[in-house]
Write a protein that holds these residues in place. Structure first.
Motif, short mmCIF file in Angstrom:
data_model
loop_
_atom_site.label_atom_id
_atom_site.label_comp_id
_atom_site.label_asym_id
_atom_site.label_seq_id
_atom_site.Cartn_x
_atom_site.Cartn_y
_atom_site.Cartn_z
N TRP A 164 -9.08 0.32 -9.18
CA TRP A 164 -9.30 -0.60 -8.44
C TRP A 164 -8.99 0.02 -6.98
N LEU A 165 -9.93 0.41 -6.14
CA LEU A 165 -9.66 1.11 -5.13
C LEU A 165 -10.03 0.41 -3.77
N LYS A 166 -9.17 0.00 -2.74
CA LYS A 166 -9.34 -1.00 -1.65
C LYS A 166 -9.95 -0.24 -0.51
N HIS A 167 -11.08 -0.59 -0.12
CA HIS A 167 -11.41 0.08 1.32
C HIS A 167 -10.43 -0.35 2.42
N THR A 213 -8.99 -9.92 -7.72
CA THR A 213 -7.79 -10.52 -7.55
C THR A 213 -7.38 -11.68 -8.57
N SER A 240 0.79 -1.17 -0.07
CA SER A 240 -0.01 -0.03 0.07
C SER A 240 0.86 1.14 -0.05
N GLN A 243 -14.49 -9.67 -3.82
CA GLN A 243 -13.20 -9.09 -4.47
C GLN A 243 -12.40 -10.20 -5.17
N CYS A 264 -14.18 -3.43 -1.88
CA CYS A 264 -13.51 -2.54 -2.92
C CYS A 264 -14.25 -1.87 -3.73
N HIS A 272 -19.60 5.23 -0.82
CA HIS A 272 -18.72 4.30 -1.70
C HIS A 272 -18.45 5.14 -3.10
N ALA A 289 -5.66 2.87 -2.17
CA ALA A 289 -6.04 2.06 -0.93
C ALA A 289 -6.22 2.87 0.35
#
Length: 561
Positions: free
Chosen positions: A132-135, A187, A71, A183, A141, A116, A106
């Protein structure tokens, strides 16, 4: 001849037999004595601590080292206070990338921004690129249409994984939000990560960790599974160690997805496990296999924790990562095969499942003092406390969640359940030990910040969350040292500064047990030592140090002599 002697220090040993000292001796990476035990012994190197406080090295019993390290190279969205600010950040990053490159970010928090990110807005901000945005929780995400198209979600060919949710509009159109095992659709496009990349990320994380006084961390889930980076992920830690970029001790939790049927002899009780029968305890003092990690439910911040009464504003009881019957069977098989188990259970219903399964496993195959764990133990009813104690199950809550995301958690639970949130004092009152941990990068991982939250239990907005669960600074220090070591069956090797234990310690500018609680997190870490070697802060200690003898011989040569 000692290798190292600390003098003029304020040492808090976290050892009940000798709680304080002023002088400490190190030989071959171990503590060999305190004060009068070593007063007359010469040392190759003497460090005048000039009144600094010395405590055992801190341990984080639940963190995500590779995830955090990666990250650091991704778009940091933790400071985004609005959706517009997030979209602007995505647009700026996209403008600096090739046309076909992914924008990966991230740390975003929907509760701060008011919602969101939506895929159509991400399409505009990313210029049509995959976004791609990770919570921050790791349990969801947000992705752009380009990503959904590649997964097959947009054309309807993708099969939603069990234990996952593709969030949709009322008309069935995907919003771009993927929860829990959904998710995996993303991945599957981006994994595995190369060992070189992973080892580099681990090294970056380790540098940050030693600067915060960490000398031991438990990596909570490697290999296949919810947050795994590669099916050969353990090799990345070996590679980092070989490169000399892994100065901290590491215990690796193996994700349950990696276990598979084994054709061992019937007398060995190993029907499920890893190849060659590798299990908890394999390795050495620097790098070893810890528990098997099994995710039972979702997250509280994502409103997917499995609870007996729905969270406020929701009409469902949460999301299980798999069939409860299948998860129960895997836990029982892992217990029988000799694993310690770390069960991710945040909601009280998921905790019931974990406790019931541990009871069943022990009834079938008794293993005294196994120290199975329930990771997070987020919402614990009063009646469950006694069951933890009766089964000897270790709760692993993250106190700093209370500051980082406590306000939204309180909103989700309502006033009647706030006192059940990430307990600490109640566990101690029932004779349990509570290790310090962070779940980094879900929340900031500095141990001193975690200790402050254990003592204060204040949210970011100043809300006191469970006043009866506050503990003393001494208890908080023990959580991040000796109790964390005990959780891993390593209390005889680390966690306190007593003769024979690893010489892992931290020099602090102030005593965390003697300052105002609101200042604990701001105490400066002056230096960090692992096995008597300085792994952080050597430059600041130059004028504190005197060398009176040749460097110590290699440990192997000393042993042979």
């Amino acid at each position: 001849m000692l290798d190292l002697k600390l003098t003029h220090a304020r040492i808090r040993t976290v050892d009940d037999d000798r709680p304080t000292a002023h002088t400490l001796g190190v030989l071959a990476g171990r503590v060999v004595g305190l004060d009068e035990d070593i007063a007359d012994l010469p040392a190759r190197t003497t460090l005048d601590c000039r009144g600094a406080t010395v405590v055992p090295g801190f341990a984080d019993a639940h963190n995500h080292m590779a995830w955090y390290g990666q990250s650091l190279d991704e778009l940091d969205l933790s400071a985004a206070a609005t959706l517009d600010a997030l979209y602007d950040a995505v647009a700026a990053r996209a403008a600096a990338l090739p046309a076909d490159a992914w924008v990966i970010g991230a740390g975003y928090d929907d509760t701060v921004m008011g919602g969101h990110p939506h895929r159509t807005a991400l399409d505009r901000a990313g210029g049509g690129r995959p976004v791609w945005l990770k919570h921050r929780s790791g349990h969801m995400c947000a992705v752009s249409s380009a990503v959904l198209d590649r997964t097959g979600v947009l054309n309807g060919t993708a099969r939603e994984p069990e234990g996952g949710v593709v969030v949709r509009e009322a008309d069935g159109t995907p919003t771009g939000l993927l929860q829990e095992r959904a998710q995996n659709l993303v991945t599957s496009l981006t994994l595995p990560v190369s060992l070189d990349n992973l080892a580099g990320a681990i090294g970056k994380a380790a540098t940050a960790y030693t600067a915060e006084g960490l000398t031991h961390v438990t990596e909570a889930g490697i290999g296949l599974g919810l947050i795994g980076r590669s099916p050969v992920e353990a090799a990345a830690y070996q590679l980092a160690r070989e490169r000399g970029t892994l100065p901290v001790r590491v215990e690796l939790m193996v994700a349950g997805d990696n276990l598979h049927p084994l054709a061992a002899h019937a007398d060995d009780h190993t029907t499920t496990g890893l190849d060659l029968g590798l299990r908890t305890g394999f390795g050495d003092d620097r790098l070893r296999i810890g528990p098997v990690k099994l995710w039972l439910d979702g997250s509280l911040i994502g409103r997917t924790a499995a609870v007996t009464e729905p969270l406020c504003g929701h009409d469902h009881g949460g999301v299980y990562q798999d069939s409860p019957d299948d998860m129960r069977a895997l836990m029982v098989a892992a217990h029988r095969a000799g694993w310690r188990i770390a069960a991710h259970a945040i909601g009280d219903e998921a905790i019931d499942l974990a406790l019931d399964t541990f009871a069943e496993a022990q009834a079938r195959t008794p293993r005294p003092d196994v120290r199975h764990r329930i990771e997070h133990s987020g919402v614990v009813r009063p009646d469950q406390l006694e069951r933890y104690a009766a089964l000897g199950v270790v709760p692993v809550p993250q106190a700093h969640f209370l500051h980082a995301v406590g306000d939204t958690m309180a909103e989700a639970l309502g006033p009647e359940r706030i006192g059940w949130l990430y307990r600490h004092r109640s566990f101690l009152a029932h004779g349990l030990r509570v290790p310090g941990s962070s779940d980094r990068p879900v929340a900031p991982g500095a141990p001193l910040l975690g200790m402050q939250s254990m003592v204060q239990r204040l949210s970011r907005d100043g809300l006191l969350l469970g006043a009866d669960e506050r503990v003393t600074a001494e208890q908080a220090l023990r959580a991040y040292t000796l109790d964390a070591a005990w959780t891993s069956h390593e209390e005889d090797r680390r966690g306190s500064l007593a003769p024979g234990k690893h010489a892992d310690f931290v020099l602090l500018a102030e005593d965390p047990t003697a300052v105002d609680a609101g200042r604990i997190g701001a105490i400066d870490v002056l230096a960090t030592f692992v096995a008597g070697a300085c792994v952080h802060g050597a430059d600041t200690l130059t004028d504190h140090t005197s060398v009176t003898g040749p460097p110590p011989a290699p440990a192997r040569a000393r042993s042979a002599a």
